[in-house]
Design an enzyme around this catalytic site. Structure first.
Site, mmCIF file in Angstrom:
data_model
loop_
_atom_site.group_PDB
_atom_site.id
_atom_site.type_symbol
_atom_site.label_atom_id
_atom_site.label_comp_id
_atom_site.label_asym_id
_atom_site.label_seq_id
_atom_site.Cartn_x
_atom_site.Cartn_y
_atom_site.Cartn_z
ATOM 1 N N ASN A 24 21.967 21.183 23.094
ATOM 2 C CA ASN A 24 23.279 20.808 23.619
ATOM 3 C C ASN A 24 23.175 20.770 25.231
ATOM 4 O O ASN A 24 24.181 20.459 25.848
ATOM 5 C CB ASN A 24 24.304 21.811 23.005
ATOM 6 C CG ASN A 24 24.115 23.233 23.516
ATOM 7 O OD1 ASN A 24 22.880 23.702 23.205
ATOM 8 N ND2 ASN A 24 24.892 23.712 24.347
ATOM 9 N N TYR A 172 9.100 38.017 28.032
ATOM 10 C CA TYR A 172 8.886 36.715 28.067
ATOM 11 C C TYR A 172 7.719 36.200 27.864
ATOM 12 O O TYR A 172 7.387 35.040 27.478
ATOM 13 C CB TYR A 172 9.716 36.116 29.501
ATOM 14 C CG TYR A 172 9.771 34.629 29.383
ATOM 15 C CD1 TYR A 172 10.592 33.754 28.607
ATOM 16 C CD2 TYR A 172 9.056 33.956 30.384
ATOM 17 C CE1 TYR A 172 10.711 32.529 28.620
ATOM 18 C CE2 TYR A 172 9.080 32.319 30.611
ATOM 19 C CZ TYR A 172 10.086 31.592 29.504
ATOM 20 O OH TYR A 172 9.947 30.386 29.692
#
Length: 312
Positions: A24, A172
């Protein structure tokens, strides 16, 4: 194909079904939009359906939305079941969605948020959809990693969920290293099938919302440097698009920007860190991921199958 590969080099995608997670906004949006424009039936697999619908409406071509929350294995299973009811084949699965440098949090299943979202959610989704891809010639699983897989990165089997001491940068790095190790081990398992391949990509430094959780000490310097070093999301999506559509791509390869230090530029084949090619760690991570997600793949391990030439 030109040396400076662009979306103009994407072959005709008509008749192909592409599922893109996190589509999106940012890199995922640019990836999905380019595939739809070239004729693919694109599914935006997103957590926020309303935002997904607005994104799909801006695209040229066939773009629909599928609810998917990668922080919940229940949502992953539901999404996979709904996709299986909608499609009898999937040509492209692009594991793009991700989070970066988040404060210490856990997913609905108790996994560290970055590892759970970036790796385990995509691992489970791929395993649940793979049998829709195996019969499809030319089908590909493309997983988006990061240059962050080199930074303080290791697979901490003694504390995968960072419960003892949390580092948002280290967590991460672990998740992005896991993305690559998953790709390489998946390719070994796919090699004997001769249809589906697994490929990885990274976007370099791109101006997206992904960096919103950057630690305060790094935020100001990066804000000042961004106009000098960052590229647009459209450019950042090119390595993923090349991995997904270039007819010359082989399983187990890794694409990234071809500029200095892989920060920006047109997509080329690149190499990942030496640690990422450790087969024993890849296989151990695979076994742990199956155990944590409860998802097993319809392909068996093939330890002796090497990665293709040029993938290192």
């Amino acid at each position: 194909m030109s040396e400076k590969w662009t979306t103009a080099d994407i072959p005709d995608q008509r008749g192909r079904v592409a599922v893109v997670t996190g589509a999106n906004t940012g890199l995922g949006y640019e990836t999905a939009a380019a595939l739809a424009e070239r004729g693919a039936s694109v599914v935006l697999a997103v957590r926020d359906v309303e935002k997904g619908e607005r994104a799909a409406a801006r695209m040229t071509g066939d773009a629909t939305v599928q609810a998917l929350d990668l922080t919940s294995l229940a949502s992953v299973r539901t999404a996979a079941a709904e996709l299986r009811s909608r499609f009898d084949r999937i040509d492209l699965l692009i594991n793009n969605a991700g989070v970066m440098y988040t404060p210490q949090q856990t997913t609905a299943d108790g996994f560290e948020l970055q590892f759970g979202t970036n790796h385990l959610g995509h691992f489970a989704l791929t395993g649940l959809l793979l049998d829709l891809m195996l019969p499809v010639p030319g089908s590909r699983v493309v997983t988006v990693s990061s240059t962050g897989h080199r930074i303080r990165a290791a697979i901490h089997f003694d504390d995968l969920q960072w419960e003892r001491a949390y580092s948002r940068v280290g967590a991460y790095g672990q998740s992005k290293l896991a993305n690559l190790m998953f790709t390489y081990e998946l390719q070994r398992r796919l090699a004997s099938h001769g249809t589906t391949v697994a490929v990885a990509a990274h976007p370099g430094v791109s101006s997206t919302e992904l960096a919103r959780n950057t630690p305060a000490a790094l935020r100001l310097p990066l804000t000042r440097l961004a106009p000098l070093i960052a590229q647009t999301p459209a450019m950042g999506a090119l390595p993923t698009l090349r991995a997904a559509t270039d007819p010359a791509t082989l399983g187990g390869q890794y694409y990234g920007p071809g500029g200095r230090r892989g920060v920006k530029g047109h997509p080329l084949l690149v190499t990942s860190s030496p640690d990422s090619y450790d087969i024993a760690v890849q296989q151990r991570l695979w076994a742990v991921s199956e155990e944590l997600t409860g998802v097993t793949f319809p392909v068996a391990g093939l330890q002796e199958n090497p990665l293709p030439a040029g993938s290192r």
